[in-house]
Design a protein around this motif. Sequence first.
Motif, short mmCIF file in Angstrom:
data_model
loop_
_atom_site.label_atom_id
_atom_site.label_comp_id
_atom_site.label_asym_id
_atom_site.label_seq_id
_atom_site.Cartn_x
_atom_site.Cartn_y
_atom_site.Cartn_z
N LYS A 237 0.74 -1.17 -0.25
CA LYS A 237 0.07 0.08 -0.20
C LYS A 237 1.04 1.11 0.03
O LYS A 237 0.39 2.14 -0.23
N THR A 238 2.18 1.26 0.52
CA THR A 238 3.20 2.26 0.63
C THR A 238 4.22 2.30 -0.41
O THR A 238 4.74 0.88 -0.52
N SER B 209 -0.41 6.65 -5.38
CA SER B 209 -0.12 8.09 -5.64
C SER B 209 0.94 7.94 -6.62
O SER B 209 1.22 9.16 -7.18
N GLU C 149 7.53 8.31 2.70
CA GLU C 149 6.51 7.15 2.45
C GLU C 149 5.37 8.08 1.96
O GLU C 149 4.82 8.81 2.37
N VAL C 150 4.82 7.09 0.80
CA VAL C 150 3.56 7.85 0.33
C VAL C 150 2.71 6.56 -0.12
O VAL C 150 3.13 5.35 -0.13
N GLN C 151 1.44 6.89 -0.50
CA GLN C 151 0.39 5.61 -0.84
C GLN C 151 1.03 5.27 -2.37
O GLN C 151 1.13 6.27 -3.18
N ALA C 152 1.17 3.99 -2.58
CA ALA C 152 1.58 3.44 -3.74
C ALA C 152 0.65 3.90 -4.71
O ALA C 152 1.11 4.02 -5.95
N PRO D 271 6.43 -2.01 -5.07
CA PRO D 271 5.06 -1.32 -5.24
C PRO D 271 4.53 -1.00 -6.66
O PRO D 271 3.51 -0.49 -6.75
#
Length: 744
Positions: free
Chosen positions: A239-240, A256, A251-254, A272
């Motif tokens: 997810k990240t 995005s 760290e970001v949302q995958a 990811p």
Amino acid sequence: MTTHEIRYRIDGMDCGACAAKIETAVRRLADVAEADVNFASETLTVRHRGSADLPKAIEKIIRGLGFTIESKPPSKSLSLEIPAAPDSCCEGKLAQEENGHEHALRGAVDHSHGHDERPKQRAWWTSDKGRLTIAYGLALSMAWAAGQLLPQLEAWFFSAAMLIGLVPIARRAVMAARTGTPFSIEMLMSVAAVGAVIIGASEEAAAVVFLFLIGELLEGVAAGKARASIQSLTELVPKTALLEENGQTREVQAESLIVGSTILVRPGDRIPADGIVLSGESAIDEAPVTGESTPVRKGAGTAVFAGTINGEAVLRIRVTAAAEDNTIARVVKLVEQAQEAKAPTERFINRFASYYTPGVVVVAALVALVPPLFFDGSLSGWTYKGLAILLIGCPCALVISTPAAIAAALSSGARRGLLIKGGAVLERLRDVTAVALDKTGTLTAGKPRVTDVIAFGRSEAEVLRLAAALEMGSSHPLAKAILDRVADHEMEVPPVSNAKAIGGKGVSGLVEGVDTFFGSPQAAAAMVALSLDQSAKVTVLNEEGKTVSILVANGCIAGMLAMRDEPRADALSGLRALTASGIKTVMLTGDNRRAAEAIGRQLGIEVYAELLPEDKQRIVGELREKGFVVAKIGDGINDAPALAAADVGIAMGGGTDVALETADAAILHGRVGDIKQMIALSKKTMANIHQNVAIALGLKAIFLVTTIIGVTGLWPAILADTGATVLVTGNAMRLLRTKPDSKV
């Protein structure tokens, strides 16, 4: 007239009969040109003539039939692109092809979902059917308790309890009848339950309704697990992600991540997003995506898949696909689309079922009426038997017998890197009796390897080092083969000065004070005369289909290197497995006859060489005329006509776009042994379908006979439908656990 398209997600379908009811109902609406329900992916696609009121009408009908519905966002047309393995090349272009790494798997698919679009399967007790079953079970228990206290009112208590479960069923039955499906299981169930109450069997009628609700609930749970099997692939993607920007990581949302982003993947983490390695080298576990059993070493410039696992070193990766477009999302969508393509067996069973249910209703009516009218039989007794036979008339188990098995097989294949475009292709694979294979990129790895190092007056290691020094920095496939060999042996490559390429001949330069030339035998012979022994070695190597380059150092022949595009590691065992199954194998290649026949002798396969695309197509046609069912396997543009002409066209994972669009199936990680695995999966699937049909019809036949002779009654009869459906679905799910044949 212009048509428009609406897509919906339908929740609550338990079997193929549910999908058929929805299709029939929606197609009867005005302005609807076509309606297709994909039971496996729970989607309804409606093509219409632009009516503004149509969406409301569709939603009203679907909810009236007892299902929930929600609209999906407009779909966009995408293509399925699987990054090719770095050893891909086009047929007959080995020496010239420098972009073989960019081959991709592309098929026209309609895609509208990301990883999170499909809601997770809810616990059964939180669903509408689960709550209704629980409530009805409690009501039935209360009716039984009240009947023990007031026996004279027992029948009324059971009749009242029965209404809690029967009213929703009857409502769905009426809507189905109004929309074109009069012989639905809900209608048969309602008639049987009401009839049983009329003849005084209210307790048994209440029990039958309870069993029916439990059966529907079990069907829903089984169907949900079947759907989740391929969707579980999306859970492989983390997810990240660690995004690198301006020298910093965060760290970001995958989901995005955008194309062009740079991400860091630590050892042990899942990748990811699809991308290209910018720096770092590591072994990647690709088993979750391609089924490849051993980790694949990836370095700078190589493609990686979302969901695969980084083994041992930090990688910097440039993202090449957004979350909704990554490999796993597209594989899932391709499988869902493939599930829409009905196999011939499935179409036959659907036609048979449309006659079967009315036929059973007629038999039930005859059983209920003929004995009392003409043979002094008991009206209530024979009516009871007729009502029981009604419950046997639902074709749910029969209708689901084929699509359940096909959906499970397509999902199982996709998880092993075997993509099959629909049930019709899956069924046709079973009958394959001849396999025609391309050479470069199919039987062979698609890139040359150094096969022989021959030294004259120097060590083999020194010959390799000098040749590698001259080839350093070149992108030519033969140069890469030499540099790979040096890297494998962890040799240090010395620097070169005054390096220059001599067009069509080779390359020269000063290496460690030695005036060195490396190039073709003809160019070397023009500089230094080759001995008879050296000339004989060149001839022998050429006859083996190898390309020979000669190293000249300080005016003397120092050594020679031979290179060839070698067979894949499993090519020989894969071909032997096909032959052992009674399948004829031939090689169709555009490569020169000498090289093709050398590989053919090594693999023991019949060879047709120096072919144009139309020649390959012609030979496939000739095989079909001889009675063979032909599968054509290839990866190049010149394979496309033959892939289309074959009974089944199969594209190798590193294939070109055209080949993969034309093909009926694809082998993602390019193992020759997977051809046999794909055929074996087809045979197992068809055997499973035959078992399912036998279960569905066998149980109905048994209960039909036992009901007529008075051995079984209403509640066992319901097992002929719901019980058989659960058994059939469970049997089909065994295909999800299909393991590769260890003999291949």
